[in-house]
Design a protein around this motif. Sequence first.
Motif, PDB file in Angstrom:
ATOM      1  N   LEU A   3       0.835  -1.192   0.000  1.00  0.00           N
ATOM      2  CA  LEU A   3       0.000   0.000   0.000  1.00  0.00           C
ATOM      3  C   LEU A   3       0.875   1.249   0.000  1.00  0.00           C
ATOM      4  O   LEU A   3       2.001   1.246   0.503  1.00  0.00           O
ATOM      5  CB  LEU A   3      -0.901  -0.008   1.237  1.00  0.00           C
ATOM      6  CG  LEU A   3      -1.839  -1.212   1.380  1.00  0.00           C
ATOM      7  CD1 LEU A   3      -2.640  -1.103   2.671  1.00  0.00           C
ATOM      8  CD2 LEU A   3      -2.769  -1.336   0.184  1.00  0.00           C
ATOM      9  N   SER A  39      -3.225   3.820  -3.322  1.00  0.00           N
ATOM     10  CA  SER A  39      -4.176   3.033  -2.528  1.00  0.00           C
ATOM     11  C   SER A  39      -5.440   3.847  -2.260  1.00  0.00           C
ATOM     12  O   SER A  39      -5.359   5.027  -1.891  1.00  0.00           O
ATOM     13  CB  SER A  39      -3.543   2.605  -1.200  1.00  0.00           C
ATOM     14  OG  SER A  39      -2.374   1.844  -1.427  1.00  0.00           O
ATOM     15  N   GLN A  70      -4.148  -0.093  -5.530  1.00  0.00           N
ATOM     16  CA  GLN A  70      -4.629  -1.031  -4.519  1.00  0.00           C
ATOM     17  C   GLN A  70      -5.975  -0.513  -4.005  1.00  0.00           C
ATOM     18  O   GLN A  70      -6.104   0.665  -3.686  1.00  0.00           O
ATOM     19  CB  GLN A  70      -3.653  -1.157  -3.346  1.00  0.00           C
ATOM     20  CG  GLN A  70      -2.241  -1.547  -3.749  1.00  0.00           C
ATOM     21  CD  GLN A  70      -1.440  -0.341  -4.208  1.00  0.00           C
ATOM     22  OE1 GLN A  70      -1.414   0.695  -3.559  1.00  0.00           O
ATOM     23  NE2 GLN A  70      -0.785  -0.459  -5.359  1.00  0.00           N
ATOM     24  N   ASP A 115      -7.574  -5.664  -2.874  1.00  0.00           N
ATOM     25  CA  ASP A 115      -6.241  -5.869  -2.299  1.00  0.00           C
ATOM     26  C   ASP A 115      -6.336  -6.097  -0.802  1.00  0.00           C
ATOM     27  O   ASP A 115      -5.590  -6.914  -0.242  1.00  0.00           O
ATOM     28  CB  ASP A 115      -5.359  -4.664  -2.600  1.00  0.00           C
ATOM     29  CG  ASP A 115      -5.080  -4.535  -4.086  1.00  0.00           C
ATOM     30  OD1 ASP A 115      -4.103  -5.135  -4.556  1.00  0.00           O
ATOM     31  OD2 ASP A 115      -5.867  -3.864  -4.771  1.00  0.00           O
TER      32      ASP A 115
END
Length: 285
Positions: A3, A39, A70, A115
């Motif tokens: 991340l 992320s 992610q 994720d």
Amino acid sequence: MGLSKIIQGCMTYGEWGKQLTTHDIAKRIESNVENGITSFDHADIYGGYTTEADFGKGLQASHIQRSDIQIISKCGLQLPSPERGNQLKHYQYDADYIVAQARQSISNLQCDYLDVFLLHRPSPLMQKDEIAKAISLLKSEGLIKAFGVSNFSLAQIDYLSSSVEILYNQIQISCTHLEALENDHLYGLSQRQIQPMAWQPLGEVFKLDSDHNLKICLSELSSKYNLNEAQLAIAFLNKLPFDILPVIGTTSVERSRLSMEATQVDLELQDWFRLYEASRGHEVA
């Protein structure tokens, strides 16, 4: 790919906030990735169960490949909803529901897999083996890569950990909310090799009165480091030895970029303690 050091929270992208268009979301995804923020944090309930789908449309309209970002989402917190037959807010963690909701989030987000998949809040009725069964199935089908929790105590984490691996806990921690530090929760996560994410990492810094000690301290350090208050709040967390991942809620690309820059700032020791002391209202013993 792990991340990013800053996680973009998407709660206010949709109905619960700025109501961004598909084009706006696409551009924000692209700009964040350009700035190193790869992320993105979601929950099924955001926007009254609508924001994930808004983001999914934006992702498809962007030039970003799924493999370059992610996506995190959460489930388990049920909101009142006639469509779902929910009469009141409650938690639901039976295996069938967890699996179905993960699949629904993946479909809404148009992302093939998550994720990180989190349980949003602990339920007094949660059963560890039921949860473990769901997570095992989701992993075996390649629908989630990692599992974690949000707002769980160490005892609740230990209860689940005997049946399923937990890699993250998303908690409230900031320079104005020090409970996770003061009650040793962060040390407990570190011992268990669980990485903390921080929701509301800026705390209440923008709501403080101008004569509050922390506000004064932030103002003084802002001049010294050439950082704004939000950046100093991020730098405060970054100094802690727990590899905390702040989840920022802004929809501003510029503020997101500045937050990412703040992760490179190393506050001097005594400056960190100045902020710590100002937040607590008294010096260390």
